[in-house]
Design a protein around this motif. Structure first.
Motif, PDB file in Angstrom:
ATOM      1  N   THR A 159      36.853 -18.326  17.166  1.00  0.00           N
ATOM      2  CA  THR A 159      38.134 -18.466  17.846  1.00  0.00           C
ATOM      3  C   THR A 159      38.015 -17.852  19.210  1.00  0.00           C
ATOM      4  N   SER A 160      39.112 -17.914  19.967  1.00  0.00           N
ATOM      5  CA  SER A 160      39.160 -17.298  21.280  1.00  0.00           C
ATOM      6  C   SER A 160      39.593 -15.845  21.202  1.00  0.00           C
ATOM      7  N   ASN A 161      39.542 -15.259  19.977  1.00  0.00           N
ATOM      8  CA  ASN A 161      40.032 -13.900  19.804  1.00  0.00           C
ATOM      9  C   ASN A 161      39.040 -12.850  20.293  1.00  0.00           C
ATOM     10  N   PHE A 166      47.384 -20.555  18.732  1.00  0.00           N
ATOM     11  CA  PHE A 166      46.889 -21.800  18.170  1.00  0.00           C
ATOM     12  C   PHE A 166      48.044 -22.737  17.858  1.00  0.00           C
ATOM     13  N   THR A 167      47.785 -24.020  17.977  1.00  0.00           N
ATOM     14  CA  THR A 167      48.779 -25.038  17.654  1.00  0.00           C
ATOM     15  C   THR A 167      48.124 -26.096  16.772  1.00  0.00           C
ATOM     16  N   VAL A 168      48.919 -27.065  16.366  1.00  0.00           N
ATOM     17  CA  VAL A 168      48.383 -28.164  15.566  1.00  0.00           C
ATOM     18  C   VAL A 168      47.295 -28.906  16.334  1.00  0.00           C
ATOM     19  N   LEU A 169      47.440 -28.968  17.645  1.00  0.00           N
ATOM     20  CA  LEU A 169      46.436 -29.660  18.462  1.00  0.00           C
ATOM     21  C   LEU A 169      45.080 -28.987  18.381  1.00  0.00           C
ATOM     22  N   ARG A 173      40.577 -30.449  17.889  1.00  0.00           N
ATOM     23  CA  ARG A 173      39.488 -30.175  18.821  1.00  0.00           C
ATOM     24  C   ARG A 173      38.151 -29.996  18.105  1.00  0.00           C
ATOM     25  N   ARG A 174      38.169 -29.953  16.793  1.00  0.00           N
ATOM     26  CA  ARG A 174      36.954 -29.864  15.989  1.00  0.00           C
ATOM     27  C   ARG A 174      36.807 -31.154  15.188  1.00  0.00           C
ATOM     28  N   ARG A 175      35.643 -31.781  15.303  1.00  0.00           N
ATOM     29  CA  ARG A 175      35.485 -33.133  14.768  1.00  0.00           C
ATOM     30  C   ARG A 175      35.712 -33.199  13.265  1.00  0.00           C
ATOM     31  N   ARG A 176      35.018 -32.345  12.505  1.00  0.00           N
ATOM     32  CA  ARG A 176      35.152 -32.394  11.047  1.00  0.00           C
ATOM     33  C   ARG A 176      36.553 -31.986  10.611  1.00  0.00           C
ATOM     34  N   LEU A 177      37.083 -30.937  11.233  1.00  0.00           N
ATOM     35  CA  LEU A 177      38.423 -30.468  10.894  1.00  0.00           C
ATOM     36  C   LEU A 177      39.473 -31.530  11.234  1.00  0.00           C
ATOM     37  N   ALA A 178      39.280 -32.215  12.348  1.00  0.00           N
ATOM     38  CA  ALA A 178      40.196 -33.296  12.722  1.00  0.00           C
ATOM     39  C   ALA A 178      40.151 -34.422  11.691  1.00  0.00           C
ATOM     40  N   ARG A 179      38.949 -34.714  11.194  1.00  0.00           N
ATOM     41  CA  ARG A 179      38.835 -35.756  10.167  1.00  0.00           C
ATOM     42  C   ARG A 179      39.566 -35.346   8.890  1.00  0.00           C
ATOM     43  N   TYR A 180      39.407 -34.078   8.515  1.00  0.00           N
ATOM     44  CA  TYR A 180      40.138 -33.579   7.345  1.00  0.00           C
ATOM     45  C   TYR A 180      41.647 -33.703   7.551  1.00  0.00           C
ATOM     46  N   LEU A 227      39.041 -21.558  12.963  1.00  0.00           N
ATOM     47  CA  LEU A 227      38.805 -22.983  13.219  1.00  0.00           C
ATOM     48  C   LEU A 227      37.367 -23.370  12.905  1.00  0.00           C
ATOM     49  N   SER A 228      36.426 -22.489  13.225  1.00  0.00           N
ATOM     50  CA  SER A 228      35.030 -22.787  12.929  1.00  0.00           C
ATOM     51  C   SER A 228      34.776 -22.772  11.431  1.00  0.00           C
ATOM     52  N   ASP A 229      35.423 -21.842  10.730  1.00  0.00           N
ATOM     53  CA  ASP A 229      35.324 -21.847   9.270  1.00  0.00           C
ATOM     54  C   ASP A 229      35.812 -23.181   8.716  1.00  0.00           C
ATOM     55  N   GLY A 230      36.941 -23.638   9.233  1.00  0.00           N
ATOM     56  CA  GLY A 230      37.492 -24.907   8.777  1.00  0.00           C
ATOM     57  C   GLY A 230      36.591 -26.082   9.108  1.00  0.00           C
TER      58      GLY A 230
END
Length: 690
Positions: free
Chosen positions: A34-36, A403-406, A410-417, A594-597
């Protein structure tokens, strides 16, 4: 010569470090979750792997291990609940308080169906013939017959009925070859109809039969708007305030529904009532689960539906039958909602929400009351540690709010899910709502009985979820039950015997109940914690958008009952197949970032089965080194996004990959971060020279 050698070797060593740094930078960029994390942490990792010795790595390891032990002193709500009582007297009272809200949810949802039920027997009203005593004679003089010998419901003869009435021998005027026109003065409905609906009173039949469907669609438009508006309201004003205000909307909306005089007024009021539909139950559902320990959540969540919601859905059609008219039904049915408004005095506010808005003292007061009601004693030091954890969480919560729904897309696999979950949930919602409404058209002569039997399938469906979901996993349960719903719907559409059609259609409804209970929980587990609340809310809203299509699907029954059931069947099979492309979450650590997801489910195959394949048993971990993730895995809008409040598994890394795994242990304003920042690459080089 040594000096020359050193001079020659220095560039080689520098280039080696540079190349290593480039490789490490790529690894870090891919692993950055994340950006944290501050930029200097990434720079430190780059310099670290390229410039310090293995002894230095061990030194930093020991520091991080010590800091990890300090992190274990942070107490999550799930750590606190066993101390104050997971399912004691306090939680049992809350569980009982769900009863009126289950009634509200059942009444608001199903009352709309019964208010707009289309009648089965009616014909055109002719005012000039109203003084003729014999109904059969009136029909013969004014209504043509269909091919099957029954009287037409929507057409009448185009003749001078004043002359017909005054004629001395009316039987001579009966002529089936007369020109036909649509009904022009209203309709005559069967006096034996047990329940007079708004459809009958306002004449929503024949050319106007689409008005009842429009009313259903507008109701769900209100549900979509209410889901969005009350989500924002609950985040700013609290869960109890959202719950009580939505119940007030349902109460006054139901009263004013009974006063509607035309289509426009009816639809506007039902739009308002629809806005309360989702919130009036999900908020109490979330509130109760927040105070129940993890061990009991599956039981409480499903048993509340089985014990309270399902019986009320079976009661609603008999209430309509008893009250006779839609106006009485709307008015008298709203009275129990008034009792739910008194719950404002008894329901506690969500402790998690109080912490998320900085009201930590108020949250602790409530939790101490929970402990007192459950006759549990918690030490002052434990409360102190919990307070410190909440304070740390409140600081880190603001990072998660960026973070938002958008962010999901931004992550390909997560977006597919996410796209898959949206389509799967929309399909499940449409199948479920379609089968609920289909019960009103499967047997129009025995609507109340058929509807009651259909609602009775909710109870075994809820119990089946409890038995199978944590044994066979989400993916195969969703695939099996959604597909079975589709298969039985297709069978019902192609059977000739009406009884067989009814039985198989009810079987499709049963499996639709089961898959609907699975869908949203599964979505909440797949999405990472930082976007879980927003993602689930968005998916839930899209489910209401899909429900907008269920009234038109049921309207297909006017054309052909088989067409309606075939549509539901194909949707069920489509939803089942799509379910196979989502990862299994049973016995898996839930994604935090997000990377975990984005990495979640990479090691799974489509045929992965938790009960008889990889993942059958949980990996044994030291209790304090892992956390199963979100405390609430269903409709919660106040998920924790804190690194400390949601600890992830701490794996003992090898020296070569130690730093690349460090993001799971580092966050803003922590001692781990401060110690690593103090340990610079320059210090590492000094130790190497020594």
């Amino acid at each position: 010569m040594d000096g020359n050698d050193n001079g020659r070797r220095a560039p080689s060593k520098t280039s080696s470090i540079t190349s290593k740094n480039k490789d490490v930078k790529k690894t870090v960029d891919r692993g950055q979750q994340t950006s944290n994390y501050k930029p200097n942490i990434r720079d430190f990792r780059m310099h670290y792997e390229g410039s310090i010795s293995s002894n230095s790595v061990e030194d930093v390891k020991s520091k991080v291990v010590r800091s990890t032990i300090e992190m274990e002193h942070y107490i999550d709500f799930d750590d606190l609940l066993p101390e104050v009582g997971e399912f004691g007297c306090f939680q049992k009272v809350l569980f009982a308080l769900m009863i009126p809200f289950c009634y509200i949810s059942a009444f608001v949802y199903l009352s709309q169906i019964f208010m707009t039920l289309p009648p089965d027997k009616y014909y055109c009203f002719v005012n000039e013939l109203s003084l003729i005593a014999s109904e059969e004679e009136r029909k013969e003089l004014s209504i043509p017959k269909e091919v099957d010998g029954s009287y037409s419901r929507c057409q009448m003869y185009d003749v001078n009925y004043t002359a017909v009435f005054k004629s001395k021998n009316r039987s001579e005027l009966i002529n089936s070859s007369l020109p036909l026109i649509p009904c022009r003065e209203g309709y005559v409905f069967d006096q034996n109809e047990p329940f007079r609906t708004a459809t009958m009173e306002f004449g929503w039949v024949c050319a106007n039969d689409r008005y009842a469907t429009y009313a259903q669609v507008v109701f769900f438009l209100g549900s979509v708007a209410g889901c969005l508006a009350y989500g924002h309201f609950a985040d700013h004003c609290g869960r109890v305030a959202a719950l009580v205000s939505s119940c007030s909307l349902a109460f006054f909306g139901s009263i004013f529904t009974s006063m509607a005089t035309n289509f426009v007024s009816f639809v506007i009021i039902r739009l308002i009532v629809g806005a309360s539909f989702d919130t009036c139950f999900t908020m109490i559902y979330i509130l109760v689960l927040e105070y129940v320990g993890p061990t009991y959540r599956t039981f409480v969540g499903n048993m509340s539906l089985a014990m309270f919601y399902s019986p009320f859905t079976m009661l609603i059609p008999w209430m309509a039958l008893l009250l006779r008219t839609w106006g009485n039904f709307a008015l008298v049915g709203s009275i129990p909602i008034a009792f739910a408004l008194c719950a404002y005095c008894y329901l506690p506010e969500s402790a998690r929400w109080l912490v998320s808005v900085g009201k930590i003292d108020d949250a602790i007061v409530i939790l101490k009351n929970v402990a007192a009601r459950n006759k549990r004693t918690v030490s002052k030091s434990y409360w102190k540690k919990f307070r410190e954890s909440c304070e740390q969480f409140y600081k880190e919560e603001f990072e998660g709010r960026s973070f938002t729904v958008l962010s999901i897309f931004r992550r390909r696999r997560l977006a597919r899910y996410m796209v898959l979950m949206i389509f799967i949930w929309m399909t499940m919602s449409l199948i479920y709502d379609g089968h609920v409404r289909a019960a009103s058209v499967l047997d129009k002569e025995n609507v109340v009985v058929v509807f009651t039997i259909a609602c009775a399938t909710e109870l075994p469906g809820d119990l089946l979820v409890i038995v199978t979901l944590d044994r066979f996993g989400r993916r195969w349960c969703a695939f099996t039950f959604t597909t079975l719903s589709g298969v039985f719907s297709l069978l019902a559409a192609n059977l000739k015997n009406p009884t067989h059609t009814l039985v198989t259609a009810l079987a499709g409804r049963f499996f639709a109940n089961v898959c609907y209970n699975i869908g949203l929980q599964w979505a909440a587990e797949v999405l990472p914690t930082v976007v879980r609340a927003q993602g689930v809310a968005f998916i839930h809203t899209m489910g209401f958008v899909a429900m907008l299509l269920s009234p038109p699907v049921i309207y297909l029954s006017n054309v052909s009952l088989a067409l309606m059931l075939n549509t539901l069947g194909l949707l069920g099979i489509l939803g089942g197949i799509l379910s196979l492309f989502l990862p299994e979450t049973l016995h898996q650590d839930l994604p935090q970032t997000l990377s975990d997801g984005d990495d979640f489910g990479k090691d799974q195959r489509m045929w992965h089965q938790p009960c008889c394949g990889p993942g059958t048993r949980r990996t044994q971990r030291f209790k304090r080194n892992w956390h199963e993730g979100s405390s609430l895995r269903t409709l919660s809008r106040d998920e924790f996004r804190s690194r400390k409040m949601h600890r992830v598994a701490v794996v003992r890394p090898h020296a070569s990959s130690f730093i690349s795994r460090m993001p799971s242990l580092v966050s803003h304003d922590t001692e781990v971060l401060e110690r690593i920042e103090k340990y610079t690459a320059h210090d590492g080089l000094k130790r190497n020279r020594k």
